[in-house]
Enzyme design. Sequence first.
Site, PDB file in Angstrom:
ATOM      1  N   ARG A 102      37.962  20.801  48.132  1.00  0.00           N
ATOM      2  CA  ARG A 102      38.325  21.866  48.966  1.00  0.00           C
ATOM      3  C   ARG A 102      37.190  23.059  49.071  1.00  0.00           C
ATOM      4  NH1 ARG A 102      38.965  24.306  52.040  1.00  0.00           N
ATOM      5  NH2 ARG A 102      40.564  25.646  53.142  1.00  0.00           N
ATOM      6  N   CYS A 117      35.158  24.663  52.202  1.00  0.00           N
ATOM      7  CA  CYS A 117      34.902  25.930  52.440  1.00  0.00           C
ATOM      8  C   CYS A 117      33.441  26.100  52.583  1.00  0.00           C
ATOM      9  CB  CYS A 117      35.297  26.816  51.241  1.00  0.00           C
ATOM     10  SG  CYS A 117      36.801  27.775  51.719  1.00  0.00           S
ATOM     11  N   CYS A 152      43.824   3.842  28.833  1.00  0.00           N
ATOM     12  CA  CYS A 152      43.708   5.217  28.689  1.00  0.00           C
ATOM     13  C   CYS A 152      45.045   5.449  27.554  1.00  0.00           C
ATOM     14  CB  CYS A 152      44.224   6.123  29.874  1.00  0.00           C
ATOM     15  SG  CYS A 152      43.440   5.758  31.204  1.00  0.00           S
TER      16      CYS A 152
END
Lengths: 106, 258
Positions: free
Chosen positions: B215, B219, B72
């Site tokens: 996340r 849900c 990188c």
Amino acid sequence: MANVLVSAPKQARAGEIVEIRTLASHPMETGFRAGTNGTLIPRDIVREFSCSYGGVTVFRMELSPAIAANPYIAFHLRARETGPIVLRWTGDNGFSVEETVTLQVA
Amino acid sequence: MRRIAALLAAVFVASLALAQTPPADPRRSGYADMAPAVRAMQDDDAANPAMLWVAEGRALWSKPEGTAGAACATCHGVAERSMTGVAARYPAWAPAAGAPATLERRVGLCRELHQGRPADAPGEARARLALLAYVALQSRGLPISPPADRRLDDARAAGEALFERRLGQLNLACAHCHSDNDGRRLAGAAIPQAHPTAYPLYRLEWQDLGSLQRRLRNCVVGIRAEPWPADDPHWVALELHLTHRARGMTLEAPGVRP
């Protein structure tokens, strides 16, 4: 990738109490959980943590399956002399990590 | 008489100043509603388990990989300088994909195109998460600032519609919990306003670091809907809407949540 983080003071006065704080990257698989096919996932935990200071073991701890992943271990020791603090984690499946920090005592 | 006039003038000026103070921001980061012990864990880099991933990411940053043998750092140099503010503005337009992309997708694209690595397994590849955590750390403390890019408008509008759309067997939209009932409790858990202020974050329930997409998947499964595949445009659209909703809020990444 075995990976640990150690936070310890670089210097201390003789007789001073210093705190050593460690985090180790480890899944701490309990051995009690079932996998997707219903068979148990084999246990894979850190079994023992020890700390030697100037060649003497000053702190030792046995870990159990109830301890969460990526265990955070913090403890105190009394600074006596300048010397290496060697921290060692050993566990299932040949897990073994060693990390050394040096404490300068004035 | 003059004294009274001066006093009246002072009162008038003071009332003007009062009227001009903007109303307090009603938006709350999930951090504000956490237990003090969890907050302390996030605030202290020596206790925050997400820092383990940051350390891995820091090592990966300068490690040459793939057929190109590039790290990188070969293109981006020092992350502390080049990556400042990057996590605060994603999701953004990725020309290589010709579509909006989340930061983890962007990291994955970079690794495929410029390092010549085989693509990471979709979802939560450890190395990609580690780089994500390291890059996100460089924006800690900065305001969330989604780019004003017209190419993102369609996806952002789709995300807003999706936030309001009923899904799954429980027939709930995101808004039913996070806009209508935020601050209340769902069983033992506090319902947050769903501002993505600390991703990627270490969730104690997962015992793991996870991205915002993980996340959201959580849900979606919770309302008993079928989750979309990893890196699906639906997730990106939702993230675009959520970051737009949370614009100006401070980024806390990498955070800790219960």
